[in-house]
Design a protein around this motif. Sequence first.
Motif, PDB file in Angstrom:
ATOM      1  N   VAL A  27       0.858  -1.193   0.000  1.00 20.92           N
ATOM      2  CA  VAL A  27       0.000   0.000   0.000  1.00 20.92           C
ATOM      3  C   VAL A  27       0.891   1.239   0.000  1.00 20.92           C
ATOM      4  CG1 VAL A  27      -1.875   1.205   1.191  1.00 20.92           C
ATOM      5  CG2 VAL A  27      -1.698  -1.291   1.363  1.00 20.92           C
ATOM      6  N   ALA A  28       0.469   2.264  -0.737  1.00 18.92           N
ATOM      7  CA  ALA A  28       1.220   3.523  -0.776  1.00 18.92           C
ATOM      8  C   ALA A  28       0.250   4.685  -0.861  1.00 18.92           C
ATOM      9  CB  ALA A  28       2.163   3.544  -1.975  1.00 18.92           C
ATOM     10  N   ILE A  29       0.696   5.848  -0.425  1.00 25.62           N
ATOM     11  CA  ILE A  29      -0.120   7.063  -0.490  1.00 25.62           C
ATOM     12  C   ILE A  29       0.609   8.094  -1.334  1.00 25.62           C
ATOM     13  CG2 ILE A  29      -1.143   8.958   0.835  1.00 25.62           C
ATOM     14  CD1 ILE A  29      -1.496   7.020   3.151  1.00 25.62           C
TER      15      ILE A  29
ATOM     16  N   SER B  96       4.803   2.032  -4.848  1.00 20.75           N
ATOM     17  CA  SER B  96       5.260   3.237  -4.162  1.00 20.75           C
ATOM     18  C   SER B  96       5.071   4.432  -5.081  1.00 20.75           C
ATOM     19  CB  SER B  96       6.733   3.100  -3.765  1.00 20.75           C
ATOM     20  OG  SER B  96       7.161   4.209  -2.999  1.00 20.75           O
ATOM     21  N   VAL B  97       4.821   5.580  -4.486  1.00 20.03           N
ATOM     22  CA  VAL B  97       4.618   6.805  -5.253  1.00 20.03           C
ATOM     23  C   VAL B  97       5.736   7.779  -4.912  1.00 20.03           C
ATOM     24  CG1 VAL B  97       3.010   8.640  -5.860  1.00 20.03           C
ATOM     25  CG2 VAL B  97       2.125   6.422  -5.100  1.00 20.03           C
ATOM     26  N   ALA B  98       6.447   8.224  -5.933  1.00 19.30           N
ATOM     27  CA  ALA B  98       7.554   9.162  -5.750  1.00 19.30           C
ATOM     28  C   ALA B  98       7.016  10.552  -5.409  1.00 19.30           C
ATOM     29  CB  ALA B  98       8.395   9.216  -7.026  1.00 19.30           C
ATOM     30  N   PRO B  99       7.870  11.433  -4.897  1.00 17.43           N
ATOM     31  CA  PRO B  99       7.426  12.790  -4.553  1.00 17.43           C
ATOM     32  C   PRO B  99       6.790  13.538  -5.712  1.00 17.43           C
ATOM     33  CG  PRO B  99       9.563  12.351  -3.577  1.00 17.43           C
ATOM     34  CD  PRO B  99       9.263  11.193  -4.475  1.00 17.43           C
ATOM     35  N   ASP B 100       7.182  13.223  -6.964  1.00 20.11           N
ATOM     36  CA  ASP B 100       6.591  13.907  -8.122  1.00 20.11           C
ATOM     37  C   ASP B 100       5.321  13.227  -8.632  1.00 20.11           C
ATOM     38  OD1 ASP B 100       7.579  11.611  -9.285  1.00 20.11           O
ATOM     39  OD2 ASP B 100       8.886  12.621 -10.724  1.00 20.11           O
ATOM     40  N   GLY B 101       4.859  12.199  -7.917  1.00 20.84           N
ATOM     41  CA  GLY B 101       3.608  11.533  -8.284  1.00 20.84           C
ATOM     42  C   GLY B 101       3.761  10.319  -9.173  1.00 20.84           C
ATOM     43  N   LYS B 102       4.979   9.989  -9.602  1.00 19.65           N
ATOM     44  CA  LYS B 102       5.176   8.800 -10.423  1.00 19.65           C
ATOM     45  C   LYS B 102       4.935   7.542  -9.586  1.00 19.65           C
ATOM     46  CE  LYS B 102       8.385  10.591 -13.909  1.00 19.65           C
ATOM     47  NZ  LYS B 102       9.737  10.452 -14.516  1.00 19.65           N
ATOM     48  N   VAL B 103       4.276   6.556 -10.208  1.00 17.84           N
ATOM     49  CA  VAL B 103       3.900   5.330  -9.509  1.00 17.84           C
ATOM     50  C   VAL B 103       4.774   4.175  -9.987  1.00 17.84           C
ATOM     51  CG1 VAL B 103       2.025   3.712  -9.019  1.00 17.84           C
ATOM     52  CG2 VAL B 103       1.531   6.156  -9.282  1.00 17.84           C
ATOM     53  N   PHE B 104       5.402   3.487  -9.039  1.00 17.02           N
ATOM     54  CA  PHE B 104       6.276   2.356  -9.356  1.00 17.02           C
ATOM     55  C   PHE B 104       5.741   1.075  -8.722  1.00 17.02           C
ATOM     56  CE2 PHE B 104       8.857   6.099  -9.803  1.00 17.02           C
ATOM     57  CZ  PHE B 104       9.702   5.833 -10.873  1.00 17.02           C
ATOM     58  N   GLY B 105       5.967  -0.041  -9.405  1.00 16.76           N
ATOM     59  CA  GLY B 105       5.577  -1.340  -8.875  1.00 16.76           C
ATOM     60  C   GLY B 105       6.627  -2.378  -9.205  1.00 16.76           C
ATOM     61  N   VAL B 106       6.708  -3.439  -8.382  1.00 22.11           N
ATOM     62  CA  VAL B 106       7.660  -4.522  -8.631  1.00 22.11           C
ATOM     63  C   VAL B 106       6.925  -5.839  -8.783  1.00 22.11           C
ATOM     64  CG1 VAL B 106       9.764  -3.566  -7.657  1.00 22.11           C
ATOM     65  CG2 VAL B 106       8.107  -4.636  -6.141  1.00 22.11           C
ATOM     66  N   GLU B 107       7.409  -6.636  -9.746  1.00 20.26           N
ATOM     67  CA  GLU B 107       6.800  -7.914 -10.087  1.00 20.26           C
ATOM     68  C   GLU B 107       7.538  -9.091  -9.457  1.00 20.26           C
ATOM     69  OE1 GLU B 107       4.642  -9.813 -11.352  1.00 20.26           O
ATOM     70  OE2 GLU B 107       3.317  -8.636 -12.638  1.00 20.26           O
ATOM     71  N   THR B 108       6.781 -10.156  -9.228  1.00 19.93           N
ATOM     72  CA  THR B 108       7.332 -11.401  -8.718  1.00 19.93           C
ATOM     73  C   THR B 108       8.337 -11.997  -9.703  1.00 19.93           C
ATOM     74  OG1 THR B 108       6.722 -13.569  -7.806  1.00 19.93           O
ATOM     75  CG2 THR B 108       5.542 -12.839  -9.761  1.00 19.93           C
ATOM     76  N   SER B 109       9.146 -12.932  -9.216  1.00 22.03           N
ATOM     77  CA  SER B 109      10.105 -13.617 -10.069  1.00 22.03           C
ATOM     78  C   SER B 109      10.328 -15.020  -9.534  1.00 22.03           C
ATOM     79  CB  SER B 109      11.415 -12.816 -10.138  1.00 22.03           C
ATOM     80  OG  SER B 109      12.291 -13.345 -11.108  1.00 22.03           O
ATOM     81  N   GLY B 110      11.545 -15.547  -9.662  1.00 22.88           N
ATOM     82  CA  GLY B 110      11.842 -16.896  -9.211  1.00 22.88           C
ATOM     83  C   GLY B 110      13.286 -17.221  -9.510  1.00 22.88           C
ATOM     84  N   THR B 111      13.586 -18.490  -9.711  1.00 18.61           N
ATOM     85  CA  THR B 111      14.929 -18.899 -10.095  1.00 18.61           C
ATOM     86  C   THR B 111      15.059 -18.772 -11.615  1.00 18.61           C
ATOM     87  OG1 THR B 111      14.326 -21.211 -10.457  1.00 18.61           O
ATOM     88  CG2 THR B 111      14.928 -20.571  -8.204  1.00 18.61           C
ATOM     89  N   PRO B 112      16.291 -18.760 -12.137  1.00 26.98           N
ATOM     90  CA  PRO B 112      16.442 -18.716 -13.597  1.00 26.98           C
ATOM     91  C   PRO B 112      15.684 -19.846 -14.292  1.00 26.98           C
ATOM     92  CG  PRO B 112      18.544 -18.294 -12.532  1.00 26.98           C
ATOM     93  CD  PRO B 112      17.599 -18.700 -11.442  1.00 26.98           C
ATOM     94  N   LYS B 113      15.698 -21.036 -13.704  1.00 29.73           N
ATOM     95  CA  LYS B 113      14.995 -22.178 -14.287  1.00 29.73           C
ATOM     96  C   LYS B 113      13.491 -21.939 -14.321  1.00 29.73           C
ATOM     97  CE  LYS B 113      14.316 -27.172 -13.809  1.00 29.73           C
ATOM     98  NZ  LYS B 113      14.660 -28.384 -12.991  1.00 29.73           N
ATOM     99  N   ASP B 114      12.951 -21.370 -13.223  1.00 34.83           N
ATOM    100  CA  ASP B 114      11.511 -21.071 -13.174  1.00 34.83           C
ATOM    101  C   ASP B 114      11.116 -20.150 -14.323  1.00 34.83           C
ATOM    102  OD1 ASP B 114      11.207 -22.517 -10.816  1.00 34.83           O
ATOM    103  OD2 ASP B 114      11.525 -20.751  -9.546  1.00 34.83           O
ATOM    104  N   ILE B 115      11.886 -19.094 -14.501  1.00 29.80           N
ATOM    105  CA  ILE B 115      11.514 -18.070 -15.473  1.00 29.80           C
ATOM    106  C   ILE B 115      11.760 -18.552 -16.904  1.00 29.80           C
ATOM    107  CG2 ILE B 115      11.833 -15.670 -16.154  1.00 29.80           C
ATOM    108  CD1 ILE B 115      10.525 -16.214 -13.364  1.00 29.80           C
TER     109      ILE B 115
END
Length: 354
Positions: free
Chosen positions: A38-40, A107-126
């Motif tokens: 969650v982010a504001i 997360s939202v940066a001070p200038d309002g840009k919105v960032f998100g991170v995606e799940t991953s795994g091991t090299p074999k998984d991906i």
Amino acid sequence: MKIKVLGAAIAAALALVQVAQAATVETVARGLNNPRGVAIGPDGAVYVANAGKGGKLCQGKGENRFCIGMTSSIVKVANGKKTTFIKGLLSTSGAGGVFATGVHGVSVAPDGKVFGVETSGTPKDIRGAPAWARKQAGRLFDLTRGRTPVANISLIEWNRNLDKVKGDRNSNPYGVLALADRQIVTDAGANAVLQVVGSKVSLLAVLPKNGHGQAVPTSIAQGPDGNFYVGELAEGAGKGKAHVWKIPAAGGTPEVYATGFTNITGVAFGPDGSLFVTQFATNLRKNNLKGSVVRIAPDGSRTKLGGNKLVAPTGAAVDSTGAVYVSNFSVLPAKTPKRSPFKGAGGTLVKITP
């Protein structure tokens, strides 16, 4: 953990929720699919990372069955209204859309840009995933006006095995903190805190083992002193043994800032300097998914928030009034069958007024 067992745990926690007195906990958004971080934003809008509900491409049987799709999203809640800010992001889930992985952090940066991170795994998984999934796995995205990849977070762990766990080059980007000039990411699989400047990813710190188990950093906040504070899941450490770590803003050796928590999934600072810590479950080993938020005041005193109304909560964000926003039922899709072990419960966003 098996879905049937956790379903029973959620059902037991639901029984407590139904008899709890509603005084300080208010549900502000329903129908969320596995809500996590969650982010504001600067304008007071609340953003919720939804890990999604998997998709139509499935593998395995029974309790080992999982499905993959593009159902992960970011939801925005403003002026009492819920809207989809961005959708079409990678999601993997168990049968019925439960316990999904996808976009875990926002997360939202001070200038309002919105960032998100995606799940991953091991090299074999991906490598074994479809091409459309490989393009998103492990990425940090600028989601402000679409799905713009910023960096592949997983590569540094795949190449260097940051935590030196033998045979475990596993990456799971989970938390993100967007600053004016860089982004900070916690990689729960690598047990590392990473910095992204432009598209370059570098290491700030590696969290040590907690007892015989791995730290599993899930969440991050910047403190009033400018340093970073990281919460760890530390499932293997046992009840009451998870830490909040303090990491210098420029990187370096982590030091324990606070301890005595269980399965941390969110950290955030309030306007008065209080630290809020979200505990996912009272006792995950015994499948007790009743969670809470702990407020650590500037004088060190602690107050537990949420009563019996939090079930598998995740994330934390504090507004200018000191109210805390947390994802609730964070391992469930928007709706579950009433005759299922989850009794119709679904992901929500709650507001806690201390």
